[in-house]
Design a protein around this motif. Structure first.
Motif, short mmCIF file in Angstrom:
data_model
loop_
_atom_site.label_atom_id
_atom_site.label_comp_id
_atom_site.label_asym_id
_atom_site.label_seq_id
_atom_site.Cartn_x
_atom_site.Cartn_y
_atom_site.Cartn_z
N VAL A 228 0.86 -1.18 0.00
CA VAL A 228 0.00 0.00 0.00
C VAL A 228 0.90 1.24 0.00
O VAL A 228 1.88 1.29 0.76
N TYR A 229 0.55 2.22 -0.82
CA TYR A 229 1.37 3.42 -0.98
C TYR A 229 0.51 4.67 -0.90
O TYR A 229 -0.68 4.66 -1.28
N ALA A 230 1.13 5.75 -0.46
CA ALA A 230 0.51 7.07 -0.57
C ALA A 230 0.97 7.69 -1.87
O ALA A 230 2.10 7.48 -2.32
N GLY A 231 0.08 8.46 -2.49
CA GLY A 231 0.45 9.11 -3.74
C GLY A 231 -0.70 9.90 -4.32
O GLY A 231 -1.57 10.39 -3.57
N TRP A 232 -0.70 10.03 -5.62
CA TRP A 232 -1.74 10.82 -6.28
C TRP A 232 -2.28 10.09 -7.50
O TRP A 232 -1.55 9.38 -8.20
N LEU A 233 -3.56 10.28 -7.72
CA LEU A 233 -4.24 9.80 -8.91
C LEU A 233 -4.64 11.04 -9.71
O LEU A 233 -5.30 11.93 -9.18
N THR A 234 -4.20 11.12 -10.96
CA THR A 234 -4.53 12.27 -11.80
C THR A 234 -5.39 11.81 -12.96
O THR A 234 -5.01 10.90 -13.71
N ALA A 235 -6.56 12.44 -13.10
CA ALA A 235 -7.49 12.12 -14.17
C ALA A 235 -8.07 13.42 -14.72
O ALA A 235 -8.44 14.31 -13.94
N SER A 236 -8.13 13.54 -16.02
CA SER A 236 -8.69 14.73 -16.68
C SER A 236 -8.05 16.01 -16.14
O SER A 236 -8.72 17.03 -15.94
N GLY A 237 -6.75 15.95 -15.87
CA GLY A 237 -6.02 17.12 -15.42
C GLY A 237 -6.14 17.44 -13.95
O GLY A 237 -5.53 18.39 -13.46
N GLU A 238 -6.91 16.65 -13.19
CA GLU A 238 -7.08 16.89 -11.75
C GLU A 238 -6.26 15.89 -10.94
O GLU A 238 -6.42 14.68 -11.09
N ARG A 239 -5.39 16.39 -10.06
CA ARG A 239 -4.57 15.54 -9.21
C ARG A 239 -5.24 15.38 -7.86
O ARG A 239 -5.55 16.38 -7.20
N MET A 240 -5.44 14.13 -7.45
CA MET A 240 -6.16 13.83 -6.21
C MET A 240 -5.30 12.97 -5.30
O MET A 240 -4.71 11.97 -5.75
#
Length: 319
Positions: A228-240
């Motif tokens: 399990v990792y912390a990070g970011w998911l980016t979709a349609s230009g939005e980083r979450m």
């Protein structure tokens, strides 16, 4: 920035240029030294800076089945190179026929006839041509004949990553495979990224209250160790901010290794069919099988809390 695939894509009226050649997988901090110097020299001479790279990785052609995991696909490398000021990227299809080119033929066909090299910037261990017989000494020797200069840049940077080993794509791949995302980020100068299209999975995350984007990664992608990792998911230009799971889902006796990202504190996302990117910030824990479903849910809630805090801390630090 111009992008060319094959020598035939180079404009007929292309003038002199500064060139650097290499796989440059990951465009890590060592690569950045060479590419940065190529851009700097190009500006000094008033000509474009060109990076020449290869697809597929030469090892796959020379030794089939040995294709290394990739730290970045070619379009991502091109983006990173553009950020460094590169004017054009030439991707040469690396075929069995191309692998037979002698060092002299490579210089003439690529550097002289097509790119009209004014200067070539390379690392000290650069090899090219059939059986990698060409080196920087030979490249320099022919420069006197074909009117280009050669500058050798020491690309070796080192730090805490890998116990002080010189930064390299090989070391970065090893750290990613071990789940050491902090070490990989030190070498890359940014978090390691994977990307692909969101596909439908078993949807167990949705049933458990943690809907995840199941990312079908690109071929040969360097995937971090299970966990399990912390990070970011980016979709349609939005980083979450995201909690990311890599593994076979042992809780449900899964067999297929997947990359799944839960967008923290986001509801109602419909990402199916979208091309997304996943950036890995930090390792949180290994992949476990819990005694009960309730135990799993408690652990997942704790994972999300840790990932929320880690991504917020990273953003607050201005990294």
């Amino acid at each position: 920035m111009q992008r060319w695939r094959g020598l035939e894509d180079i404009p007929q009226d292309w003038g002199r240029s500064v060139v650097t050649i290499g796989s440059y997988d990951g465009v890590h901090r060592g690569h950045q030294l060479i590419i940065g110097r190529a851009v700097e020299r190009a500006r000094e001479l008033g000509v474009p800076a060109v990076v020449v790279t290869f697809d597929p990785h030469p090892s796959e052609v020379v030794r089939p089945g040995s294709h290394p995991p990739l730290l970045a696909p070619h379009h991502r490398r091109a983006e990173l190179m553009a950020e460094l000021g590169v004017d054009a990227v030439l991707v040469l299809p690396f075929t069995a026929e191309f692998s037979q080119l002698s060092p002299a033929d490579f210089i003439v066909k690529v550097l002289v006839d097509k790119l009209h090299a004014r200067a070539v910037i390379e690392g000290p261990n650069f090899r090219f041509g059939h059986r990698a017989a060409g080196n920087v000494a030979y490249l320099t020797e022919l420069g006197a004949t074909y009117d280009y200069e050669v500058e050798v840049i020491d690309l070796y940077v080192s730090g805490a990553a890998g116990g002080g080993q010189p930064f390299s794509s090989t070391l970065t791949r090893r750290l990613v495979a071990e789940g050491d995302m902090t070490g990989a980020a030190e070498i890359l100068g940014r978090p390691h990224r994977v990307e692909g299209v969101v596909v439908r999975g078993a949807q167990r995350g949705r049933e458990l209250g943690f809907p995840t984007a199941n990312v079908e990664t690109l071929p040969h992608t360097a995937i971090p160790a299970d966990g399990v990792y912390a990070g970011w998911l980016t979709a349609s230009g939005e980083r979450m901010p995201a909690a990311i799971s890599v593994g076979t889902n042992p809780q449900f006796d899964g067999t297929e290794r997947t990359v799944e990202a839960y967008a923290i504190d986001r509801e109602g996302l419909d990402l199916y069919g979208l091309h997304v990117t996943v950036d890995f910030l930090a390792y949180v824990r290994g992949m476990l099988k819990f005694d009960t479903l309730d135990d799993l849910l408690v652990a997942m809630a704790a994972d999300v809390d840790k990932c929320r805090a880690l991504t917020a801390e990273y953003d607050t630090a201005g990294e």
